[in-house]
Design a protein around this motif. Structure first.
Motif, mmCIF file in Angstrom:
data_model
loop_
_atom_site.group_PDB
_atom_site.id
_atom_site.type_symbol
_atom_site.label_atom_id
_atom_site.label_comp_id
_atom_site.label_asym_id
_atom_site.label_seq_id
_atom_site.Cartn_x
_atom_site.Cartn_y
_atom_site.Cartn_z
ATOM 1 N N SER A 25 0.830 -1.215 0.000
ATOM 2 C CA SER A 25 0.000 0.000 0.000
ATOM 3 C C SER A 25 0.858 1.256 0.000
ATOM 4 N N LEU A 26 1.912 1.253 0.788
ATOM 5 C CA LEU A 26 2.829 2.391 0.829
ATOM 6 C C LEU A 26 3.540 2.541 -0.515
ATOM 7 N N GLY A 27 4.014 1.432 -1.078
ATOM 8 C CA GLY A 27 4.658 1.487 -2.386
ATOM 9 C C GLY A 27 3.722 2.000 -3.456
ATOM 10 N N ASN A 28 2.480 1.559 -3.413
ATOM 11 C CA ASN A 28 1.491 2.005 -4.386
ATOM 12 C C ASN A 28 1.222 3.504 -4.253
ATOM 13 N N ALA A 29 1.113 3.981 -3.025
ATOM 14 C CA ALA A 29 0.886 5.409 -2.785
ATOM 15 C C ALA A 29 2.080 6.231 -3.269
ATOM 16 N N LEU A 30 3.276 5.779 -2.976
ATOM 17 C CA LEU A 30 4.478 6.489 -3.423
ATOM 18 C C LEU A 30 4.569 6.502 -4.951
ATOM 19 N N PHE A 31 4.269 5.364 -5.569
ATOM 20 C CA PHE A 31 4.305 5.295 -7.030
ATOM 21 C C PHE A 31 3.285 6.267 -7.624
ATOM 22 N N GLY A 32 2.123 6.346 -7.003
ATOM 23 C CA GLY A 32 1.093 7.281 -7.454
ATOM 24 C C GLY A 32 1.522 8.732 -7.356
ATOM 25 N N GLU A 33 2.446 9.012 -6.461
ATOM 26 C CA GLU A 33 2.975 10.365 -6.291
ATOM 27 C C GLU A 33 4.214 10.606 -7.157
#
Length: 104
Positions: A25-33
């Motif tokens: 979830s953290l990786g996905n959020a960072l990738f989205g940013e």
């Protein structure tokens, strides 16, 4: 996505809820940013918790590609295809096969 959800996810890292899903979830959020390198680090941590997490392999490949690391993307997708096949996750297996084919 604002940095607030990222901060909230980071605050949980190292605690009792730390695990593959949190790190994914953290990786996905960072990738989205647009933070591909940090996303890749968190996705690798997710995979340390669960090496068969096909969604993490798929996103790791995308993060590597965003960093212009084509060999890293190819390796992530190859390993992800194997993990998805082992788990019977046919959709992820097909998607990563397409990504890998497009990369070549």
């Amino acid at each position: 996505m604002s940095s607030s959800p990222i901060a909230g996810l980071r605050a949980q890292c190292g605690g009792p809820r730390d695990g593959a899903l949190l790190r994914f979830s953290l990786g996905n959020a960072l990738f989205g940013e647009g933070q591909a390198a940090e996303a890749a680090d968190e996705l690798r941590r997710a995979l340390a918790f669960d090496p068969a997490y096909s969604a993490a392999w798929k996103l790791l490949g995308k993060a590597c590609l965003a960093m212009d690391d084509r060999p890293g993307a190819a390796e992530a997708w190859r390993r992800g295809i194997a993990a998805a096949s082992q788990r019977g996750d046919k959709q992820a297996e097909k998607e990563m096969t397409v990504f890998l084919r497009r990369l070549a």
